[in-house]
Design a protein around this motif. Sequence first.
Motif: not given
Length: 175
Positions: A27-30, A32-37, A122-127
């Motif tokens: 999930e580190s790029m959510e 923008t990008l989701l898991i399994d994209d 990453g775009d999901h900074r907390a993850a």
Amino acid sequence: MLLVLGGVVVALLVRLFVLDSFFIPSESMENTLLIDDRVIVNRLTGDIDRGEVVVFHGWDGTPTIKRVIGIGGDHVKCCDAQNRITVNGVPLDEESYLNPDDFPSQEKFDVTVPEGRLWLMGDHRAASEDSRAYMKNGFHGTIATGDVIGRAFALYWPFSRISTLPVPETFAKIR
């Protein structure tokens, strides 16, 4: 028959040397990008620039995907009085790609990116385990430009999310 064989050889050469596919494992790029994209990666990127989403050999050697925030010579800092990351003193407006539930960074940092290296987040900074997590290594969390596999330029799976991955406007202000 020769035409089919020629087509297969060309397709293999393109796959080996020009384009690649990468799936998103976390999930580190959510969002923008989701898991399994799945994204298409251009291996012939030339110079890597700020704001690009790149696939690279990560700090542990595995293929990893993050956004380039700083390139060689850049001064990347968190955070200014408005809680924004700055690059060379220019604040980033990250609303277009930063996960809406996140802050630009909960960790403070002040790094000058060495030449030939990149600062990635990453775009999901907390993850996201990104450059901030490796600041104590010999390169202050940066990775070598030679570790970049390529630039992710399009999301192709799932079909309902097909899109390009452009560089956000905020990076155009940085010199």
